[in-house]
Scaffold this motif. Structure first.
Motif, PDB file in Angstrom:
ATOM      1  N   UNK A  42       0.790  -1.191  -0.101  1.00  0.00           N
ATOM      2  CA  UNK A  42      -0.276  -0.053  -0.117  1.00  0.00           C
ATOM      3  C   UNK A  42       0.875   1.320   0.032  1.00  0.00           C
ATOM      4  N   UNK A  43       0.589   2.176  -0.772  1.00  0.00           N
ATOM      5  CA  UNK A  43       1.381   3.459  -0.890  1.00  0.00           C
ATOM      6  C   UNK A  43       1.108   4.434   0.183  1.00  0.00           C
ATOM      7  N   UNK A  44       2.296   4.848   0.844  1.00  0.00           N
ATOM      8  CA  UNK A  44       2.177   5.925   1.874  1.00  0.00           C
ATOM      9  C   UNK A  44       2.650   7.188   1.317  1.00  0.00           C
ATOM     10  N   UNK A  45       1.633   8.015   1.111  1.00  0.00           N
ATOM     11  CA  UNK A  45       2.033   9.225   0.039  1.00  0.00           C
ATOM     12  C   UNK A  45       2.779  10.148   1.184  1.00  0.00           C
ATOM     13  N   UNK A  46       3.625  10.649   0.767  1.00  0.00           N
ATOM     14  CA  UNK A  46       4.786  11.628   1.613  1.00  0.00           C
ATOM     15  C   UNK A  46       5.313  12.494   0.667  1.00  0.00           C
ATOM     16  N   UNK A  47       5.465  13.798   1.195  1.00  0.00           N
ATOM     17  CA  UNK A  47       6.322  14.883   0.563  1.00  0.00           C
ATOM     18  C   UNK A  47       8.018  14.429   0.699  1.00  0.00           C
ATOM     19  N   UNK A  48       8.657  14.776  -0.379  1.00  0.00           N
ATOM     20  CA  UNK A  48      10.453  14.368  -0.467  1.00  0.00           C
ATOM     21  C   UNK A  48      10.649  14.505   1.259  1.00  0.00           C
ATOM     22  N   UNK A  49      10.600  15.716   1.511  1.00  0.00           N
ATOM     23  CA  UNK A  49      11.279  15.922   2.942  1.00  0.00           C
ATOM     24  C   UNK A  49      10.662  15.063   4.061  1.00  0.00           C
ATOM     25  N   UNK A  50       9.441  14.645   3.890  1.00  0.00           N
ATOM     26  CA  UNK A  50       8.818  13.808   4.830  1.00  0.00           C
ATOM     27  C   UNK A  50       9.319  12.374   4.644  1.00  0.00           C
ATOM     28  N   UNK A  51       9.389  11.951   3.453  1.00  0.00           N
ATOM     29  CA  UNK A  51      10.039  10.425   3.149  1.00  0.00           C
ATOM     30  C   UNK A  51      11.392  10.607   3.819  1.00  0.00           C
ATOM     31  N   UNK A 151       3.376  -1.570   3.927  1.00  0.00           N
ATOM     32  CA  UNK A 151       3.514  -0.099   3.161  1.00  0.00           C
ATOM     33  C   UNK A 151       4.812  -0.020   2.428  1.00  0.00           C
ATOM     34  N   UNK A 152       4.540   0.997   1.528  1.00  0.00           N
ATOM     35  CA  UNK A 152       5.678   1.513   0.808  1.00  0.00           C
ATOM     36  C   UNK A 152       5.613   3.132   0.897  1.00  0.00           C
ATOM     37  N   UNK A 153       6.631   3.731   0.671  1.00  0.00           N
ATOM     38  CA  UNK A 153       6.710   5.253   0.546  1.00  0.00           C
ATOM     39  C   UNK A 153       6.592   5.667  -0.765  1.00  0.00           C
ATOM     40  N   UNK A 154       5.523   6.492  -1.126  1.00  0.00           N
ATOM     41  CA  UNK A 154       5.174   7.166  -2.235  1.00  0.00           C
ATOM     42  C   UNK A 154       5.593   8.505  -2.221  1.00  0.00           C
ATOM     43  N   UNK A 155       6.436   9.078  -2.850  1.00  0.00           N
ATOM     44  CA  UNK A 155       6.733  10.529  -2.937  1.00  0.00           C
ATOM     45  C   UNK A 155       5.866  11.248  -3.907  1.00  0.00           C
ATOM     46  N   UNK A 156       5.192  12.405  -3.262  1.00  0.00           N
ATOM     47  CA  UNK A 156       4.326  12.800  -4.262  1.00  0.00           C
ATOM     48  C   UNK A 156       4.648  14.483  -3.955  1.00  0.00           C
ATOM     49  N   UNK A 157       4.014  15.190  -4.860  1.00  0.00           N
ATOM     50  CA  UNK A 157       4.351  16.852  -4.693  1.00  0.00           C
ATOM     51  C   UNK A 157       3.092  17.348  -3.849  1.00  0.00           C
ATOM     52  N   UNK A 158       3.331  18.666  -3.819  1.00  0.00           N
ATOM     53  CA  UNK A 158       2.394  19.317  -2.737  1.00  0.00           C
ATOM     54  C   UNK A 158       1.105  19.379  -3.157  1.00  0.00           C
ATOM     55  N   UNK A 159       0.850  19.434  -4.482  1.00  0.00           N
ATOM     56  CA  UNK A 159      -0.587  19.399  -5.067  1.00  0.00           C
ATOM     57  C   UNK A 159      -1.147  18.289  -4.669  1.00  0.00           C
ATOM     58  N   UNK A 160      -0.671  17.037  -4.938  1.00  0.00           N
ATOM     59  CA  UNK A 160      -1.053  15.624  -4.569  1.00  0.00           C
ATOM     60  C   UNK A 160      -1.460  15.462  -3.013  1.00  0.00           C
ATOM     61  N   UNK A 168       0.971  19.975   4.502  1.00  0.00           N
ATOM     62  CA  UNK A 168       2.427  19.974   4.344  1.00  0.00           C
ATOM     63  C   UNK A 168       2.925  20.507   5.789  1.00  0.00           C
ATOM     64  N   UNK A 169       4.116  19.642   6.098  1.00  0.00           N
ATOM     65  CA  UNK A 169       4.756  19.905   7.600  1.00  0.00           C
ATOM     66  C   UNK A 169       5.166  21.342   7.748  1.00  0.00           C
ATOM     67  N   UNK A 170       4.982  21.944   8.825  1.00  0.00           N
ATOM     68  CA  UNK A 170       5.310  23.378   9.062  1.00  0.00           C
ATOM     69  C   UNK A 170       6.757  23.570   9.430  1.00  0.00           C
ATOM     70  N   UNK A 171       7.327  24.430   8.742  1.00  0.00           N
ATOM     71  CA  UNK A 171       9.007  24.418   9.177  1.00  0.00           C
ATOM     72  C   UNK A 171       9.084  26.105   9.554  1.00  0.00           C
ATOM     73  N   UNK A 172       9.603  26.045  10.444  1.00  0.00           N
ATOM     74  CA  UNK A 172      10.101  27.381  11.023  1.00  0.00           C
ATOM     75  C   UNK A 172       9.068  28.266  11.905  1.00  0.00           C
TER      76      UNK A 172
END
Length: 173
Positions: A42-51, A151-160, A168-172
């Protein structure tokens, strides 16, 4: 002898003057699609920084497991408990699991179960019971392998990522 030395110097100079290889380019998209088609998890959708963050956490978990085993081999239950504590439930880890699993129903529950199971390693090590500590570590590793089998990581873009109803994660500040 001099000739051999001169040859070594020449090889060293040539080696030093050889340019560094370029960074490997990411695989073409069709390669990732082919891999995804072969991987039934099963895909686990994550932003690149999250992955990346998740992979770093997994590596830290593996180091902690290694330290638990080493401490038990030395009969050092206090060190085993301290290492296992890094695997256990915490407010920060609960927050991370909730965030990472926001786009994949069922993932957060599985991740939190891992950390709760790791809490039993701490309890057994604190009790000084090697056999119980190993049994608890066995159950903890079973939750690891079960999760990775599911589960497997599925790197997605912010729109997806946003389309999945996640933020998205809060930075700063």
């Amino acid at each position: 002898m001099t000739r051999g030395f001169a040859g070594l110097v020449m090889m060293a100079l040539v080696a030093c003057s050889t340019p560094e290889p370029e960074q490997a380019a990411p695989p073409p998209a069709h390669t990732q699609q082919a891999l995804d088609a072969l991987d039934a998890r099963t895909p686990l959708p994550l932003l690149p920084v999250m992955a990346l963050h998740q992979k770093q956490n997994m590596q830290e978990h593996l180091v902690a497991v290694h330290e638990v085993v080493g401490a038990l081999a030395r009969g050092d239950h206090a060190a085993a408990a301290a290492a296992a504590k890094r695997l256990g439930t915490s407010e920060e880890m609960t927050r991370q699991c909730n965030h990472m699993g926001a786009g994949a129903p069922g993932f957060t529950e599985r991740a939190l179960a891992f950390h709760r199971t790791a809490d039993t390693v701490v309890e057994a090590a604190n009790a000084g019971d090697t056999k119980a500590t190993l049994a608890a570590l066995d159950r903890t590793l079973a939750t690891c392998t079960s999760c990775h089998a599911t589960w497997r990581q599925q790197v997605v873009d912010e729109a997806t990522f946003a389309r999945l109803g996640t933020t998205p994660p809060h930075h700063g500040p």
